[in-house]
Write a protein that holds these residues in place. Structure first.
Motif, PDB file in Angstrom:
ATOM      1  N   ALA A   1     -17.268  10.565  21.166  1.00 10.59           N
ATOM      2  CA  ALA A   1     -16.483   9.324  21.072  1.00 10.59           C
ATOM      3  C   ALA A   1     -16.504   8.098  20.699  1.00 10.59           C
ATOM      4  N   GLU A   2     -18.386   7.770  19.625  1.00  5.54           N
ATOM      5  CA  GLU A   2     -18.023   6.781  19.238  1.00  5.54           C
ATOM      6  C   GLU A   2     -17.646   7.171  17.334  1.00  5.54           C
ATOM      7  N   LEU A   3     -18.170   7.919  17.359  1.00  6.00           N
ATOM      8  CA  LEU A   3     -17.475   8.980  16.211  1.00  6.00           C
ATOM      9  C   LEU A   3     -16.098   8.241  15.967  1.00  6.00           C
ATOM     10  N   ARG A   4     -15.505   8.665  16.958  1.00  7.82           N
ATOM     11  CA  ARG A   4     -13.662   8.645  16.987  1.00  7.82           C
ATOM     12  C   ARG A   4     -13.125   7.300  17.091  1.00  7.82           C
ATOM     13  N   ALA A   5     -13.875   6.275  17.764  1.00 14.53           N
ATOM     14  CA  ALA A   5     -14.115   5.048  17.736  1.00 14.53           C
ATOM     15  C   ALA A   5     -14.210   3.928  16.308  1.00 14.53           C
ATOM     16  N   LEU A   6     -15.735   4.857  15.311  1.00 15.42           N
ATOM     17  CA  LEU A   6     -15.568   4.096  14.192  1.00 15.42           C
ATOM     18  C   LEU A   6     -13.741   4.358  13.349  1.00 15.42           C
ATOM     19  N   ARG A   7     -13.622   5.875  13.379  1.00 14.97           N
ATOM     20  CA  ARG A   7     -12.666   6.433  12.922  1.00 14.97           C
ATOM     21  C   ARG A   7     -11.483   5.570  12.651  1.00 14.97           C
ATOM     22  N   ALA A   8     -11.030   5.112  13.922  1.00 14.42           N
ATOM     23  CA  ALA A   8      -9.880   4.475  14.379  1.00 14.42           C
ATOM     24  C   ALA A   8      -9.700   2.534  13.366  1.00 14.42           C
ATOM     25  N   GLU A   9     -11.189   2.270  13.713  1.00 14.88           N
ATOM     26  CA  GLU A   9     -11.260   1.039  12.803  1.00 14.88           C
ATOM     27  C   GLU A   9     -10.709   0.813  11.428  1.00 14.88           C
ATOM     28  N   ILE A  10     -10.414   1.667  10.867  1.00 16.37           N
ATOM     29  CA  ILE A  10      -9.369   1.790   9.471  1.00 16.37           C
ATOM     30  C   ILE A  10      -8.415   1.286  10.058  1.00 16.37           C
ATOM     31  N   SER A  11      -8.364   0.376   8.881  1.00 18.49           N
ATOM     32  CA  SER A  11      -7.916  -1.490   9.286  1.00 18.49           C
ATOM     33  C   SER A  11      -6.428  -0.910   8.467  1.00 18.49           C
ATOM     34  N   PRO A  12      -5.580  -0.694   9.301  1.00 23.63           N
ATOM     35  CA  PRO A  12      -3.815  -0.860   8.542  1.00 23.63           C
ATOM     36  C   PRO A  12      -3.574  -1.051   7.470  1.00 23.63           C
ATOM     37  N   HIS A  13      -4.255  -3.015   7.903  1.00 20.97           N
ATOM     38  CA  HIS A  13      -4.536  -3.966   6.994  1.00 20.97           C
ATOM     39  C   HIS A  13      -4.592  -3.216   5.306  1.00 20.97           C
ATOM     40  N   PHE A  14      -5.834  -2.944   5.420  1.00 16.85           N
ATOM     41  CA  PHE A  14      -5.719  -1.818   4.404  1.00 16.85           C
ATOM     42  C   PHE A  14      -5.245  -0.980   3.175  1.00 16.85           C
ATOM     43  N   VAL A  15      -4.963  -0.327   4.859  1.00 21.11           N
ATOM     44  CA  VAL A  15      -4.240   1.053   4.306  1.00 21.11           C
ATOM     45  C   VAL A  15      -2.933   0.148   3.504  1.00 21.11           C
ATOM     46  N   TYR A  16      -2.653  -0.417   4.091  1.00 19.12           N
ATOM     47  CA  TYR A  16      -0.642  -0.932   3.421  1.00 19.12           C
ATOM     48  C   TYR A  16      -1.323  -1.522   1.635  1.00 19.12           C
ATOM     49  N   ASN A  17      -2.448  -2.704   2.022  1.00 20.13           N
ATOM     50  CA  ASN A  17      -2.410  -3.382   0.752  1.00 20.13           C
ATOM     51  C   ASN A  17      -2.944  -2.245  -0.495  1.00 20.13           C
ATOM     52  N   ALA A  18      -3.215  -1.193  -0.142  1.00 21.47           N
ATOM     53  CA  ALA A  18      -4.303   0.097  -1.087  1.00 21.47           C
ATOM     54  C   ALA A  18      -3.070   0.476  -1.752  1.00 21.47           C
ATOM     55  N   LEU A  19      -2.523   0.536  -0.646  1.00 22.28           N
ATOM     56  CA  LEU A  19      -0.781   1.944  -1.048  1.00 22.28           C
ATOM     57  C   LEU A  19      -0.271   0.632  -1.484  1.00 22.28           C
ATOM     58  N   THR A  20       0.242  -0.366  -1.619  1.00 24.72           N
ATOM     59  CA  THR A  20       0.880  -1.297  -2.460  1.00 24.72           C
ATOM     60  C   THR A  20       0.315  -1.554  -3.486  1.00 24.72           C
ATOM     61  N   VAL A  21      -0.807  -1.738  -3.867  1.00 27.65           N
ATOM     62  CA  VAL A  21      -0.879  -1.716  -5.065  1.00 27.65           C
ATOM     63  C   VAL A  21      -1.407  -0.609  -5.852  1.00 27.65           C
ATOM     64  N   VAL A  22      -1.406   0.839  -5.517  1.00 24.61           N
ATOM     65  CA  VAL A  22      -0.929   1.848  -5.681  1.00 24.61           C
ATOM     66  C   VAL A  22       0.603   2.298  -6.394  1.00 24.61           C
ATOM     67  N   ALA A  23       1.360   1.329  -5.910  1.00 19.09           N
ATOM     68  CA  ALA A  23       2.595   1.175  -5.933  1.00 19.09           C
ATOM     69  C   ALA A  23       2.981   0.348  -6.936  1.00 19.09           C
ATOM     70  N   GLY A  24       2.216  -0.494  -7.456  1.00 22.01           N
ATOM     71  CA  GLY A  24       2.920  -1.339  -7.901  1.00 22.01           C
ATOM     72  C   GLY A  24       2.562  -1.192  -9.425  1.00 22.01           C
ATOM     73  N   LEU A  25       1.550   0.001  -9.557  1.00 21.38           N
ATOM     74  CA  LEU A  25       0.792   0.773 -10.858  1.00 21.38           C
ATOM     75  C   LEU A  25       1.528   1.777 -11.214  1.00 21.38           C
ATOM     76  N   VAL A  26       2.130   2.130 -10.995  1.00 18.75           N
ATOM     77  CA  VAL A  26       2.981   3.651 -11.148  1.00 18.75           C
ATOM     78  C   VAL A  26       3.601   3.447 -12.388  1.00 18.75           C
ATOM     79  N   ARG A  27       4.610   2.380 -12.455  1.00 17.08           N
ATOM     80  CA  ARG A  27       4.805   2.417 -14.131  1.00 17.08           C
ATOM     81  C   ARG A  27       4.008   1.526 -14.985  1.00 17.08           C
ATOM     82  N   PRO A  28       3.668   0.742 -14.816  1.00 18.53           N
ATOM     83  CA  PRO A  28       2.647  -0.185 -15.321  1.00 18.53           C
ATOM     84  C   PRO A  28       1.548   0.940 -16.272  1.00 18.53           C
TER      85      PRO A  28
END
Length: 356
Positions: free
Chosen positions: A153-180
Motif C-alpha cells: 500500500a505504501e508503494l502504491r501511495a508513492l506511485r500515486a504521488e507523481i505530480s500531474p503538474h509535472f507530467v503536464y509541464n514535461a509533455l508541454t515542453v516535449v510538444a514545444g520542441l517537436v518542430r524546432p
C-alpha cells in the motif's frame, strides 16, 4: 483429564521420550510456527499437523480450515464422524468430543480460524498448550501478511504521488520542441517514458542503487527541460555502492521533494545535489538543495507522516527503510529556514534477505 487412546499408546511413549529434550520440543514448536505462516490453507499445513502429532504423542492429528477441509497426520478412528464433529465446532466455536476424538476451536483475534482435531491419549493441559501454540502461529502469519499488504500500500501511495503538474509541464515542453528541435523532443519523450515505466510498473520488493540513480537522472533531465537554467544538478555515486540492494522507489521521492519544495517555487531557482558513497559497511545517500529550507519542527512532522505538513512520500520512505533494516536506519533531515534542506538515507551495504 485425557483423551482416551484408540490403540497403540506405546507409540506415544516412544515419541515422548524423543521429545524430553527441551531443545527438541522448541525446535518442533518453531517448525509448527513456520509451517503455518500462510495459515491453514497454506502449502505446509500437513507438515504442521505431523509436528503437532509428535508434540502430543497422539494417534492422529488433523487441522481443519473454515471450509471444514481436513489435513491429516496419522489416523482417526473410523467409528467417529470427524467431519460432523468439525462442522459442529465451526458452528458453535466450542470444544467438542466424541469417544477418543476431541476437536478444539482455534480463535485468532477473537475470530474462528479453524479447528484442531486430536485422537489418542493426550493430557488436556498439553492440548491447551498446543492450541495456544497454533493460535500464536496463526496470529504471527496474519501480522506478517498485514505487514506485506501495508508495504504494498505504501508503494502504491508513492506511485500515486507523481505530480500531474509535472507530467503536464514535461509533455508541454516535449510538444514545444517537436518542430524546432525534434531530436531533443524525441530524447525527452524517451526519458519521460522511462520515468513513467519505472515509477508505475510492477517491480520486485528490492532494486539496486544503480537503478534508483538511473531513475533519478531521468527525472532530473525532465525537470531541467521544464525549469531550464533555474535548476542546476550535481549527481555523484561511488562505483562500490552501485550494486547495493535497496527497497524499490526510496530515492526518487527524496529528489522529487527537493525539486518541488526546494527549487521549483523560487524565481532564482537553485541546485540539487545527489551523492551516494560507502561509509564502512553502510551505503549513505544524501539529497541536498539550497532552497528555502524549513523549520526543523516541520521536518519532524514530515517524518511522522503529518498530512498537513505535506511530503507524505518522505514518511513512507522512512517507515519502509526502518521496517527492512531496523530502527537505527531510515531518513535524517537536516534543515533550517533559509538554509536549504539535506535528506540522508543510510542503509547497510549487505543485508540478509534484501536481494534485487
Amino acid at each position: 483429564m485425557s483423551v482416551p487412546a484408540q490403540e497403540g499408546s506405546h507409540r506415544g511413549i516412544v515419541w515422548s521420550r524423543r521429545l524430553r529434550d527441551p531443545a527438541a520440543i522448541l525446535e518442533v514448536a518453531r517448525h509448527v510456527a513456520d509451517d503455518l505462516a500462510d495459515g491453514l490453507t497454506g502449502p505446509r499445513v500437513r507438515s504442521a499437523a505431523r509436528a503437532i502429532r509428535r508434540l502430543l504423542a497422539s494417534e492422529g492429528v488433523a487441522l481443519a480450515d473454515l471450509s471444514g477441509r481436513l489435513t491429516l497426520a496419522g489416523t482417526l478412528p473410523r467409528d467417529v464422524d470427524t467431519t460432523a464433529l468439525v462442522d459442529d465446532v465451526l458452528h458453535t466455536e466450542s470444544r467438542r468430543r466424541r469417544a477418543e476424538v476431541v476437536a478444539e476451536p482455534l480463535i485468532v483475534h477473537d475470530e474462528l480460524a479453524g479447528v484442531l482435531v486430536v485422537a489418542g491419549t493426550t493430557r488436556l493441559s498439553a492440548l491447551r498448550e498446543v492450541t495456544a501454540l497454533l493460535v500464536g502461529a496463526l496470529e504471527r502469519g496474519r501480522l506478517e501478511a498485514s505487514a506485506a499488504e501495508a508495504a504494498e500500500a505504501e508503494l502504491r501511495a508513492l506511485r500515486a504521488e507523481i505530480s500531474p503538474h509535472f507530467v503536464y509541464n514535461a509533455l508541454t515542453v516535449v510538444a514545444g520542441l517537436v518542430r524546432p528541435d525534434p531530436a531533443r523532443s524525441r530524447e525527452l519523450l524517451l526519458d519521460f517514458a522511462d520515468y513513467i515505466r519505472y515509477s508505475l510498473a510492477s517491480h520486485g520488493e528490492y532494486t539496486t542503487v544503480a537503478d534508483e540513480f538511473h531513475a533519478i537522472e531521468t527525472y532530473l533531465a525532465l525537470q531541467r527541460a521544464v525549469l531550464g537554467d533555474r535548476l542546476k544538478v550535481q549527481v555523484r555515486v561511488a562505483p562500490e555502492v552501485l550494486a547495493v540492494a535497496i527497497p524499490y522507489l526510496v530515492l526518487q521521492p527524496l529528489v522529487e521533494n527537493a525539486v518541488r519544495h526546494g527549487i521549483e517555487h523560487r524565481t532564482e531557482g537553485g541546485t540539487v545535489q545527489v551523492l551516494g558513497e560507502a561509509e564502512g559497511s553502510d551505503c549513505v545517500i544524501s539529497v541536498e538543495d539550497d532552497g528555502a529550507g524549513m523549520d526543523p519542527a516541520v521536518a519532524q512532522r514530515l517524518l511522522a507522516g503529518d498530512a498537513e505538513a505535506g511530503g507524505m512520500g518522505l514518511a513512507n520512505v522512512d517507515r519502509r527503510l526502518r521496517n527492512v533494516y531496523g530502527p537505527w536506519f531510515g531518513l535524517v533531515i537536516e534543515t533550517a529556514e533559509d538554509a536549504g534542506t539535506r535528506v540522508v538515507a543510510r542503509v547497510p551495504r549487505f543485508q540478509p534477505g534484501v536481494v534485487p
